[in-house]
Design an enzyme around this catalytic site. Structure first.
Site, mmCIF file in Angstrom:
data_model
loop_
_atom_site.group_PDB
_atom_site.id
_atom_site.type_symbol
_atom_site.label_atom_id
_atom_site.label_comp_id
_atom_site.label_asym_id
_atom_site.label_seq_id
_atom_site.Cartn_x
_atom_site.Cartn_y
_atom_site.Cartn_z
ATOM 1 N N GLU A 107 -3.863 -18.009 -0.454
ATOM 2 C CA GLU A 107 -3.411 -16.639 -0.193
ATOM 3 C C GLU A 107 -4.042 -15.690 -1.211
ATOM 4 O O GLU A 107 -4.012 -15.930 -2.423
ATOM 5 C CB GLU A 107 -1.887 -16.516 -0.239
ATOM 6 C CG GLU A 107 -1.429 -15.127 0.231
ATOM 7 C CD GLU A 107 0.045 -15.025 0.565
ATOM 8 O OE1 GLU A 107 0.818 -15.929 0.191
ATOM 9 O OE2 GLU A 107 0.427 -14.021 1.215
ATOM 10 N N GLU B 190 6.195 -11.492 7.535
ATOM 11 C CA GLU B 190 7.004 -11.477 6.312
ATOM 12 C C GLU B 190 7.591 -10.090 6.107
ATOM 13 O O GLU B 190 6.883 -9.085 6.218
ATOM 14 C CB GLU B 190 6.136 -11.765 5.077
ATOM 15 C CG GLU B 190 5.755 -13.198 4.899
ATOM 16 C CD GLU B 190 5.082 -13.441 3.544
ATOM 17 O OE1 GLU B 190 5.234 -14.537 3.022
ATOM 18 O OE2 GLU B 190 4.393 -12.542 3.021
#
Ligand code: MN
Length: 284
Positions: free
Chosen positions: A149, A243
């Protein structure tokens, strides 16, 4: 019609992944139309693998696993002892991903999730590259793909841009390793959302939809038309996960780590259903 699996982070619904809350959360995610739950394993010892397997199976929903190391087990530490703890953590979370039949292990798989007080060191980065060669070899054996990420500067100092992640992947040299891109982080670091996606090229593996303030999609300043447009144009057919985090829901342990100082939303089911539709309209 897109074939991308679409998922949601479990902390949109709850602060804890344990006990009866697991079943409740998985059902809410499935009811909102998601294909998978993204679970996060930071404490491998405390992760209920058997309970999770039972819940996923009962609710008919898949899982992806994300993780993060902390400074005390940072694989990118120049201190070999600390780096080795990070490597051990990654090896364990890979095993957990495999046991959950999660096809991806993503998140902070390259270095610690923490606000750094200094620039990364060449020795620390080299330790991480070296460890990731062994970790990705194990990932290949298990059939688990890995995503790095790309995270903003306030939460990490090793991979802040997609270009840095590409260079890191080239150094590791494993086809098992891909870029995990997040619009929330890209908003702070990249020239634009389309540029961020384009910089990943054929290494784009896992996509997070997150708003600039971690709230409801479309209510902040991320250019989702550009982001989703570039994702679709690239032919990406991998997982897309939503998210959003609210301090009252993620709880006292995670709110400070995510720097959540104000409540932006309360109704998880409404935010989730909205996100599912928002993504469906853009990833087509
Ligand atoms: Mn993310």
């Amino acid at each position: 019609v897109s074939n991308n699996p679409v998922g949601i982070h479990y902390q949109v619904f709850t602060s804890v992944w344990q006990g009866a809350e697991m079943d409740r959360t998985a059902r809410r995610a499935a009811d909102a139309g998601f294909d998978f739950l993204e679970l996060t394993c930071i404490d491998a010892d405390g992760f209920d693998v058997k309970g999770t397997q039972a819940v996923l199976s009962a609710c008919g929903i898949g899982a992806m696993l994300s993780t993060a190391m902390l400074p005390e087990n940072d694989v990118a530490s120049p201190d070999r002892t600390i780096s080795t703890l990070g490597e051990e953590h990654l090896m364990r979370t890979l095993e957990i991903a495999s046991e959950l039949e999660a096809p991806w292990l993503v998140g902070l798989t390259h270095s610690a999730w923490a606000k750094a007080s200094e620039a990364p060191t060449a020795a620390g980065r080299a330790n991480s590259v070296d460890a990731l060669r062994r970790v990705t070899a194990r990932a290949e054996e298990l059939g688990v793909a890995m995503g790095l990420e790309v995270v903003n500067r306030f939460e990490n100092n090793v991979l802040n841009t997609a270009a840095q992640a590409r260079a890191f992947i080239d150094d590791v040299g494993s086809p098992q390793l891909h870029i995990h891109l997040d619009s929330y982080h890209a908003h702070l670091e990249e020239a634009g959302q389309a540029e961020a996606v384009e910089a990943c090229g054929d290494r784009l593996g896992y996509v997070h939809f997150g708003e600039s303030h971690r709230g409801r999609l479309g209510a902040g300043s991320v250019d989702f038309a550009a982001y989703a447009g570039a994702v679709v144009a690239s032919g990406f057919d991998g997982p897309v996960a939503f998210e959003a985090f609210s301090p009252n829901i993620v709880g006292d342990e995670f709110a400070p780590l995510l720097c959540l100082w104000r409540e932006q939303w309360q109704d998880s089911d409404a935010v989730a259903a909205h996100a599912r539709e928002f993504i469906a309209q853009r990833i087509t």
